[in-house]
Enzyme design. Structure first.
Site, PDB file in Angstrom:
ATOM      1  N   GLY A  66       0.773  -1.233   0.000  1.00  0.00           N
ATOM      2  CA  GLY A  66       0.000   0.000   0.000  1.00  0.00           C
ATOM      3  C   GLY A  66       0.806   1.285   0.000  1.00  0.00           C
TER       4      GLY A  66
ATOM      5  CG  HIS B 292       1.663  -1.536 -15.401  1.00  0.00           C
ATOM      6  ND1 HIS B 292       1.370  -2.796 -14.926  1.00  0.00           N
ATOM      7  CD2 HIS B 292       2.732  -1.675 -16.227  1.00  0.00           C
ATOM      8  CE1 HIS B 292       2.204  -3.669 -15.461  1.00  0.00           C
ATOM      9  NE2 HIS B 292       3.040  -3.013 -16.254  1.00  0.00           N
TER      10      HIS B 292
ATOM     11  CG  MET C  31      -1.040  -7.603  -6.694  1.00  0.00           C
ATOM     12  SD  MET C  31      -0.273  -6.715  -8.068  1.00  0.00           S
ATOM     13  CE  MET C  31       1.108  -5.964  -7.210  1.00  0.00           C
TER      14      MET C  31
END
Ligand code: GAR
Length: 197
Positions: A12, A109, A90
């Site tokens: 995170g 990304h 994910m």
């Protein structure tokens, strides 16, 4: 003020960058909810420390991809979410989910799309492949999410130089520091503003 949900799976640090940007770079939206697909995600602690509501949705408890996505949609819609940010989330989301939120889902990304992206390219793997290929420049991309993995419209990109001594871990950290943590809050602000109203 737009209501933002951040979907996470792990550490995170991108969530933290968004939290830290609130009231600074990010002024047109507020993180209302953090959803994890993994009960052990440290990102949940970051959310709790910031006083943000959290939810955990486990695919295996839902029983199927369809039920998992339906549960996510139920939680997001109940919370009146305007913008969904995938920050190290994910798992692939299918068209059933993405078509419900056109131009309202962002993903970060860790490469310059269209390099090193698509199914199977996530986390450290992306940096391993960049080093294996021998590219000298990589970076990060923030894009809208549609049914094609990493295939939605690009919102912002930032380049990062690769150094001869890089390991995947060192490169991952540099891409985060120099690109992801800067780009993601800026892109979130831009999209919140564009949503208007
Ligand atoms: C980040 O590098 C993010 O770009 C990447 O995973 C990491 C999550 O870190 N996401 C993907 O690879 C998605 N395809 P974080 O949990 O510390 O934000």
């Amino acid at each position: 003020m737009k209501r933002i949900a951040v979907l996470v799976s792990g550490g995170g640090t991108n969530l933290q960058a968004l939290i830290d940007a609130q009231g600074k770079t990010l002024v047109s939206g507020r993180i209302s909810l953090v959803v994890a697909n993994n009960a052990g995600a440290y990102a949940l602690e970051r959310a709790k420390n910031a006083g943000i509501d959290t939810a955990v949705v486990l695919k295996k408890e839902c029983g199927s991809q369809e039920a998992f996505e339906a549960r996510l949609m139920e939680i997001l819609d109940k919370n009146g979410i305007d913008l969904i940010i995938l920050a190290g989330f994910m798992t692939i989301l299918t068209e059933r989910f993405t078509s419900h939120y056109p131009r309202r889902i962002l993903n970060v990304h860790p490469s310059l799309i269209p390099s090193f992206c698509g199914e199977g390219y996530y986390g450290l793997r992306v940096h391993e492949e960049a080093l294996r290929y021998g590219v000298k420049v990589t970076g990060a991309t923030v894009h809208f999410v549609n049914e094609i993995p990493d295939g939605g419209e690009i919102i912002a990109q930032k380049a990062v130089y690769i150094e001869d001594s890089d390991t995947p871990e060192i490169l991952q950290r540099r891409v985060m520091e120099q690109a992801e943590w800067v780009l993601l809050p800026q892109a979130a602000e831009t999209v919140c503003v564009s949503l208007g109203g």
